[in-house]
Design an enzyme around this catalytic site. Structure first.
Site, PDB file in Angstrom:
ATOM      1  N   LEU A  56     -35.566 -39.996 -44.910  1.00 40.39           N
ATOM      2  CA  LEU A  56     -36.306 -39.780 -43.671  1.00 40.39           C
ATOM      3  C   LEU A  56     -36.547 -41.132 -43.012  1.00 40.39           C
ATOM      4  CD1 LEU A  56     -39.081 -37.202 -44.754  1.00 40.39           C
ATOM      5  CD2 LEU A  56     -36.995 -36.724 -43.453  1.00 40.39           C
ATOM      6  N   ASP A  57     -36.573 -41.150 -41.679  1.00 35.54           N
ATOM      7  CA  ASP A  57     -36.931 -42.376 -40.970  1.00 35.54           C
ATOM      8  C   ASP A  57     -38.284 -42.871 -41.443  1.00 35.54           C
ATOM      9  OD1 ASP A  57     -34.641 -41.979 -39.509  1.00 35.54           O
ATOM     10  OD2 ASP A  57     -35.677 -41.133 -37.770  1.00 35.54           O
ATOM     11  N   MET A  58     -38.520 -44.164 -41.292  1.00 31.17           N
ATOM     12  CA  MET A  58     -39.786 -44.736 -41.726  1.00 31.17           C
ATOM     13  C   MET A  58     -40.975 -44.020 -41.080  1.00 31.17           C
ATOM     14  SD  MET A  58     -41.151 -48.693 -41.531  1.00 31.17           S
ATOM     15  CE  MET A  58     -41.545 -48.660 -39.785  1.00 31.17           C
ATOM     16  N   ASP A  59     -40.874 -43.706 -39.783  1.00 30.93           N
ATOM     17  CA  ASP A  59     -42.001 -43.116 -39.068  1.00 30.93           C
ATOM     18  C   ASP A  59     -42.085 -41.604 -39.210  1.00 30.93           C
ATOM     19  OD1 ASP A  59     -42.934 -45.561 -38.161  1.00 30.93           O
ATOM     20  OD2 ASP A  59     -41.666 -45.530 -36.387  1.00 30.93           O
ATOM     21  N   THR A  60     -41.092 -40.986 -39.833  1.00 29.74           N
ATOM     22  CA  THR A  60     -41.103 -39.535 -40.041  1.00 29.74           C
ATOM     23  C   THR A  60     -41.781 -39.211 -41.364  1.00 29.74           C
ATOM     24  OG1 THR A  60     -39.026 -39.330 -38.821  1.00 29.74           O
ATOM     25  CG2 THR A  60     -39.678 -37.463 -40.182  1.00 29.74           C
TER      26      THR A  60
END
Length: 456
Positions: free
Chosen positions: A205-209
């Site tokens: 997952l993306d860092m911000d997700t």
């Protein structure tokens, strides 16, 4: 050595943009010069803004919310009725003057062009966002939120703002914690090499997700999980809060079908692939090959599809900011796919530091200033439309009412990206257990960002 590589790439792309689009000052409207800071290792870094010049405008495209393009099925009347408010969002690569009778003014009015924002303000906002991003990179949760584990797999709920894997800079990440607590080694094979932590990663997952992540506890289990993902036997669903109110009167569900490619002017981000940008990228690749950037060369445009469904429309209690909760299901799995697709549709995800206003990537998924046109179904009347006739059926096209520049600025003011979590959460994972034949595993975790929305 790394600094020199950054400098070479910056100079190469500057030279490419100048040669492809010779405009005043050597900078084209459709390209961004790269600052040295934009060449840092982290994936969310800032670039300089676009200079305004109209001498090399690309061929015009329209983003059309048209008829739902599904596989042919024997649907009953009720099912056909349910599909009335389904739409496929895709690009029309040349104007369809007879069917889409709208002026280009609707694009900038709906989308909120940044042309009226002074360049010094854009630069300041981008630098501020970069500083806020750098503060949180490498942050670690106090403990893992473990949803499930057995001898083969581990499922966790990743918090926002935390890396899944360490990346080039070897930052702190949840993988470190998973490996420390749950790593096992295969003992059936005497020749088995020791398990390294990267061999536990089934997906990312993306860092911000935030949301659900699954890890394999041995190399052999991770290989099985990789095959499940590769064969699309894992169902993933996300809940996103996007700015503005989705046009639910005419579109409640459907598919975003927009091809994505690497953004060569803003690496390593992604953007929607258009005919003009593909042409420009081909020229850029010649120079990038000579500069030794082979990996960038190999990233070709890829089919990218996301299914969506409107869950609800909402308004924040204090500042009355409109938002929409969407259920998103990636059909394909491209980098930043959901974020780019939402931004390109005209509804950026709340708290997205890269693809929203003042973000690091190209705004609106790289298709700024296009008409976004929605098909109103047969028999529906709308006083704002121009009605055309195709055979015996009516086709009405209306401009999509996307969040204005002022609304996006209000969202950034009261819900600043990097300070508050991005409103994208992987809430559902469904797959077959890798060793227990026939056993379905189903996990759901509600997003935590809703409490932040209730505070503004």
């Amino acid at each position: 050595m790394l600094a020199r590589q950054r400098w070479l790439l910056r100079k190469t792309i500057d030279r490419v943009t100048t040669s492809l689009c010779p405009t005043v000052g050597g900078v084209c409207t459709n390209h961004r010069r790269l600052s040295t800071a934009s060449m840092s290792d982290d994936s969310d870094n800032n670039n300089n803004t676009i200079s305004n010049n109209s001498q090399c405008a690309p061929p015009r495209v329209s983003l059309v919310w048209g008829q739902y393009r599904a596989a042919a099925r024997d649907d009953g009347r009720q099912q056909a009725k349910d599909l009335i408010h389904h739409r496929t969002i895709h690009l029309v690569e040349k104007p369809v003057e007879d069917d889409l009778p709208l002026s280009s003014s609707s694009a900038s009015e709906n989308e909120g062009d940044t042309g009226d924002i002074p360049d010094v303000v854009l630069q300041f906002e981008k630098k501020k966002r970069q500083a806020q991003h750098n503060k949180k990179v490498g942050l670690m949760p106090e403990q893992l939120d473990v949803i499930y584990h057995d001898d083969d797999i581990v499922v966790i709920n990743k918090p926002p703002g935390v890396l899944t894997v360490p990346g080039l800079n070897q930052r702190g990440c949840v993988l470190d914690m998973v490996y420390e607590q749950f790593a096992k080694h295969d003992h059936d094979d005497d020749d088995e090499e020791p398990l390294i932590k990267e061999q536990m990663v089934a997906h990312r997952l993306d860092m911000d997700t935030s949301g659900l992540l699954i890890f394999g506890r041995t190399k052999s289990i991770t290989k099985v999980l990789h095959k499940l993902f590769r064969d699309r036997q894992v169902q993933k669903e996300y809940i996103a809060a996007v700015m503005g109110h989705w046009p639910v009167d005419h579109c409640r569900a459907g598919r975003i079908d927009l091809t994505l490619q690497r953004d060569y002017a803003n690496p390593p981000f992604m953007r929607v692939s258009t005919p003009q940008y593909r042409k420009d990228a081909e020229g850029a690749l010649v120079h990038l090959r000579r500069a030794g950037w082979i990996r960038l060369m190999q990233k070709k445009p890829q089919l990218s599809q996301t299914d969506f469904e409107v869950l609800s429309l909402g308004t924040t209690p204090v500042h009355k900011l409109p938002y929409t909760l969407l259920r998103l299901s990636p059909v394909t799995g491209r980098m930043h796919q959901l974020r780019v697709h939402c931004a390109a549709a005209g509804f950026p995800i709340v708290g997205d530091s890269a693809y929203s206003l003042y973000g690091d990537a190209a705004r609106s998924g790289g298709i700024l200033n296009v008409d976004r046109l929605l098909l109103v179904d047969n028999g529906e009347q709308d006083p704002k439309t121009t009605e055309t006739t195709a055979g015996s059926q009516k086709q009405n096209w209306v401009p999509v009412s996307c969040p204005s520049l002022e609304l996006q600025q209000e969202w950034n003011k009261h819900y600043p990206p990097n300070v508050k979590p991005m409103c994208l959460h992987a809430f559902k994972l469904e797959f077959s257990h890798p060793t227990r034949q026939g056993e379905k595993m189903n996990f759901e975790v509600e997003p935590s960002y809703r409490s932040f929305l209730d505070e503004i």
